[in-house]
Design an enzyme around this catalytic site. Structure first.
Site, PDB file in Angstrom:
ATOM      1  N   ASN A 424      -4.341  -3.744 -12.649  1.00 25.32           N
ATOM      2  CA  ASN A 424      -5.048  -4.500 -11.623  1.00 25.32           C
ATOM      3  C   ASN A 424      -6.027  -3.592 -10.885  1.00 25.32           C
ATOM      4  OD1 ASN A 424      -5.263  -6.881  -9.589  1.00 25.32           O
ATOM      5  ND2 ASN A 424      -4.798  -5.125  -8.295  1.00 25.32           N
ATOM      6  N   GLU A 425      -7.306  -3.843 -11.080  1.00 24.42           N
ATOM      7  CA  GLU A 425      -8.409  -3.359 -10.248  1.00 24.42           C
ATOM      8  C   GLU A 425      -8.692  -1.863 -10.321  1.00 24.42           C
ATOM      9  OE1 GLU A 425      -8.649  -6.861  -6.869  1.00 24.42           O
ATOM     10  OE2 GLU A 425      -7.884  -4.901  -6.265  1.00 24.42           O
ATOM     11  N   LEU A 426      -8.159  -1.140 -11.291  1.00 24.10           N
ATOM     12  CA  LEU A 426      -8.499   0.277 -11.360  1.00 24.10           C
ATOM     13  C   LEU A 426      -9.983   0.482 -11.647  1.00 24.10           C
ATOM     14  CD1 LEU A 426      -5.375   0.608 -11.475  1.00 24.10           C
ATOM     15  CD2 LEU A 426      -5.776   2.593 -12.912  1.00 24.10           C
ATOM     16  N   SER A 470      -8.024  -5.917 -14.937  1.00 19.86           N
ATOM     17  CA  SER A 470      -8.557  -7.091 -14.255  1.00 19.86           C
ATOM     18  C   SER A 470      -9.004  -6.618 -12.877  1.00 19.86           C
ATOM     19  CB  SER A 470      -7.475  -8.169 -14.122  1.00 19.86           C
ATOM     20  OG  SER A 470      -7.983  -9.335 -13.558  1.00 19.86           O
TER      21      SER A 470
END
Length: 823
Positions: A424-426, A470
């Site tokens: 998530n969001e790295l 994502s």
């Protein structure tokens, strides 16, 4: 196979102390201390601060047990721990048998030579995860996204990251035996792995069942596979195993296919695997429940860039849903009934997709079983979120490799699993050319998210797609993470960027996997953690239960933009929910109008882990907020939505259909003033086209706009399919705060039905915006709530109170209000 469950009552003590208290396994230290009265409820007021010492301490769980002669007589005996949270040192009869450092893995230890007749003692010491991550971060600091309510970087430890605090959850660092623990004893062999693959062809599906055994020696083994549907056996096949491996192929003719919610049924087939010994004696048995479907991520070049859409059984569909977080900070308190309520609520809101977010846990088996039953597709993150990770550390990577392999093997048979996602969001700023104070290097990012995880998925689950992050942009620069031309997007210009709700109508992204807006929980939920003196949104306790740095300020700013400020605490909570519904409705309706360009809207977030202001549509007590009732409408299979253009004096009405066949429809509309005066009314015919969205009606309202002004015009419209109103919408040229709304003059007729339900028929003499029903002193579910009413239309709502009420009691407890009542 002989199994001894070691769950139930244990003893717990703080390391170095002598006093013990009863403990329940599965469980965690906080719930055990809470049950013993040793700590206050961390969810009430600011008690969370008073229990921070729990996460700083080491804890010892112990249990005495007697092993049966039958178990002791097995050739091999294993201690199987499905989940230990997290830094555990395990001793059996004072002998260390192992240490663990990953909450997400199952662990097994051979205890054949350590078990003894009579009394045995198992002791598990949990070291403080909080102290561990603090120590590692001091030694080798790595970047992460922190905030005021986060206790540090958890990336060094494979543990639920939101335990350490998040912008919607508390800092309560747990430890304990959080999943089942047992002894198993077996002779000859046991089943070690089962992998079921599907090949779809015209008229049938061929199942290939690969079975692997854990053997003692080199015995001759066979695998028997039985396929059944309900009580009907469809096929039975047996295959010899070689070197502990076997394969069976079975064709199912005229299969009943599995479909996502709203697209068809969810038939499930049972696949039973029996491991047979040299004399065909039964040694072990494993069952899997599967759905026959072909679920694909379809990415192909088109006139907008590259598509990002899911197809099931050859049919593309718009993914409608929400993001899922752990359902309680203390996972052991989440019951099968809790899962059922939350997931059924998602299905009832016409959702077809849930994204299991990467800062929580790989969910329990019950979660995925229910998603299979309800047709809820799962976007499954691996457990990495909002931080860099020490991928340069070999033991860390070896640990993650085993974690990924175990969870892919455990979950891959579920028809609901649609996609594996690396993190998530790295890629939204946590990765760059080199390691810095804010980012890790691409050279260290790629070995985990571009190599280890996709290779694991490709080897163990080759029929499902893998997506590295994502949000992610598959073309161009990866730091351009939410490119509107391709990939998935996290869109936070509304809320974090303080853009108005109208901004959503400028966003033409291909798949929107995160976007959201906060609200406060239900008044009854808020009363559960506050005292009367706390019930002001800027009180210290209400701000303690607001973990977003901009939270209450943002809610009030947007509220002042749209609504007259409410009177009283409960009204402010309610209007915050109406505001949240309005914002998310703006987004979803726009993206559904723009399909197939956009093919997914997954809002943040479905549920809560504690009582607080958050982005959820269902609060921590399971109560539906206004957004969830709205989601049932804006995620409905057919949708009527409006786009106003005050500069041109017109309103366009669009129809959107997820149906599989065309349908004729009518759009009746009424233009009224806030006083209830009807200025115009008409109806136009249109056609609903499968999987399409189109403008159905364009209304030129320049004349009434000039005559009455924008504050005096309210348009209400419905979408009539057959003889049913399938969808309704409201549009105006002015925000509600500009309108002189009046008492709606409700006419209410309640009638008792069977099963403790009531039908409530409601009419209004004047327009009523966001009308809602309450049953004082009760919880209840309504078939619709927070809806608009306009003159001349009767609306029926089915109410189901959570307790038995007579008709007279219901009539006295029923309250119906609308926006005008809040000020």
């Amino acid at each position: 196979m002989r199994i001894m469950d070691l769950g139930g009552q244990w003893q717990l003590r703080r390391k170095g102390g002598q006093r013990t208290i009863p403990a329940m396994v599965p469980g965690c230290v906080h719930t055990d201390l809470l049950a013993a009265g040793d700590i206050p409820d961390p969810f009430v007021r600011d008690n969370e601060q008073a229990v921070q010492w729990v996460g700083q301490a080491d804890w010892v769980y112990s249990r005495d047990f007697e092993a049966s002669e039958d178990l002791l007589g097995r050739q091999r005996i294993l201690l199987c721990c499905d989940g230990l949270d997290t830094l555990a040192d395990i001793k059996l009869n004072s002998r260390r048998i192992g240490r663990t450092d990953n909450m997400f893995r199952a662990w097994e230890f051979d205890v054949t030579k350590l078990l003894r007749p009579g009394a045995n003692r198992l002791e598990i010491t949990f070291a403080s995860a909080q102290r561990f991550v603090e120590r590692r971060q001091r030694q080798s600091p790595i970047p992460y996204w922190g905030h005021d309510h986060k206790s540090g970087c958890a990336a060094w430890l494979r543990k639920q990251q939101c335990n350490f605090g998040w912008d919607w959850g508390p800092m309560l660092v747990t430890c304990g035996i959080w999943r089942p623990i047992r002894l198993i004893g077996f002779d000859t062999a046991r089943l070690a792995d089962v992998h079921i693959r599907q090949k779809h062809s015209r008229g049938g599906v061929t199942l290939t069942v690969n079975v692997a055994a854990d053997r003692i020696g080199r015995p001759e083994l066979a695998a028997e596979v039985t396929i059944s549907s309900g009580q009907k056996e469809l096929a039975r096949r047996t295959a010899r195993m070689r070197a502990g491996k076997g394969q069976v192929k079975v064709r199912i003719d005229n299969p009943r296919l599995w479909w996502p919610n709203g697209m068809g049924e969810q038939p499930l087939y049972d696949v039973m695997m029996d491991l047979l010994g040299p004399d065909r004696e039964p040694l072990d048995q494993v069952s899997r429940r599967i759905g026959l479907r072909k679920l694909e991520l379809d990415r192909r070049d088109d006139r907008w860039g590259q598509s990002f859409r899911f197809k099931v059984n050859g049919r593309p569909f718009f993914a409608k849903g929400a993001n899922w977080i752990p359902a309680d900070t203390f996972q052991n308190r989440v019951t099968a009934e809790d899962y059922r309520h939350l997931l059924q609520s998602a299905a009832d809101a016409n959702m077809s997709f849930l994204r299991v977010w990467g800062g929580g846990i790989y969910e329990q088996d019950e979660f995925y079983d229910l998603c299979d039953e309800l047709g809820l597709c799962v976007w499954q993150d691996f457990m990495f979120a909002c931080s860099t990770y020490p991928t340069f550390d070999k033991p860390f990577m070896e640990n993650v490799a085993e974690e990924a392999e175990q969870n892919v093997r455990r979950l891959r048979h579920h028809p609901s699993i649609a996609l594996w996602c690396g993190n998530n969001e790295l890629e939204q700023g946590l990765v760059g050319p080199d390691w810095t104070e804010t980012a890790m290097s691409w050279d260290d990012y790629k070995p985990l998210f571009d190599k280890l995880l996709p290779e694991t998925c490709g080897r163990l689950d080759p029929d499902r797609p893998y997506w590295p992050s994502s949000a992610h942009s598959p073309r161009g620069e990866r730091h351009d993470h939410s490119n509107p031309r391709w990939g998935d997007a996290h869109l936070w210009s509304v809320w974090h960027g303080r853009q108005p709700f109208e901004w959503y109508r400028t966003a033409y992204h291909r798949f929107c996997s995160e976007f959201g807006f906060q609200s406060f929980p239900e008044p009854r939920t808020t009363r559960s953690f506050t005292e009367p003196r706390d019930r002001n949104v800027t009180s210290p306790i209400m701000e303690h239960h607001q973990r977003s740095a901009i939270g209450n300020d943002a809610i009030l700013q947007y509220m002042a933009s749209w609504f007259r400020m409410p009177e009283g605490f409960d009204n402010l909570l309610r209007v915050s929910q109406i505001l949240q519904l309005l914002g998310i409705q703006y987004a979803v309706e726009h993206w559904r109008r723009n399909m197939p360009r956009c093919m997914g809207a997954i809002y943040w977030q479905l549920n809560d882990c504690w009582p607080a202001a958050s982005w959820s549509s269902i609060d921590s007590h399971g109560r539906w907020k206004a957004l969830h009732y709205g989601a049932r409408r804006f995620f409905a299979p057919v949708l009527l939505s409006a786009v106003e253009d005050v500069s041109r004096g017109r309103i366009d009405l669009h129809v959107t259909s997820d149906l599989n066949e065309p349908k004729p429809a009518r759009v009746p509309w009424t233009l009224v003033r806030p006083s209830g005066e009807v200025l115009a009314a008409d109806a136009e015919s249109c056609e609903l086209r499968p999987g399409k969205s189109a403008r159905a009606v364009r209304l030129d309202l320049r004349d009434p706009l000039e005559q009455y002004g924008p504050d005096e015009l309210m348009l209400f419209a419905g979408l009539e399919v057959g003889r049913e109103i399938a969808s309704t919408t409201y549009a105006a040229f002015a925000k509600p705060k500009r309108m002189e709304l009046q008492d709606p003059g409700f006419k209410v007729r309640p009638k008792k039905l069977s099963g403790g339900r009531f039908r409530v028929s409601i009419q209004a003499r004047r327009p009523a915006l966001w009308t809602w029903l309450e049953i004082t002193g009760c919880d209840g579910r309504f078939s619709d709530n927070f809806f608009h009413l306009w003159p001349g239309v009767e609306h029926e709502v089915i109410a189901h109170p959570d307790r038995t009420l007579s008709a007279e009691q219901f009539r006295k407890k029923l309250r119906i209000r609308s926006l005008v009542d809040t000020y």
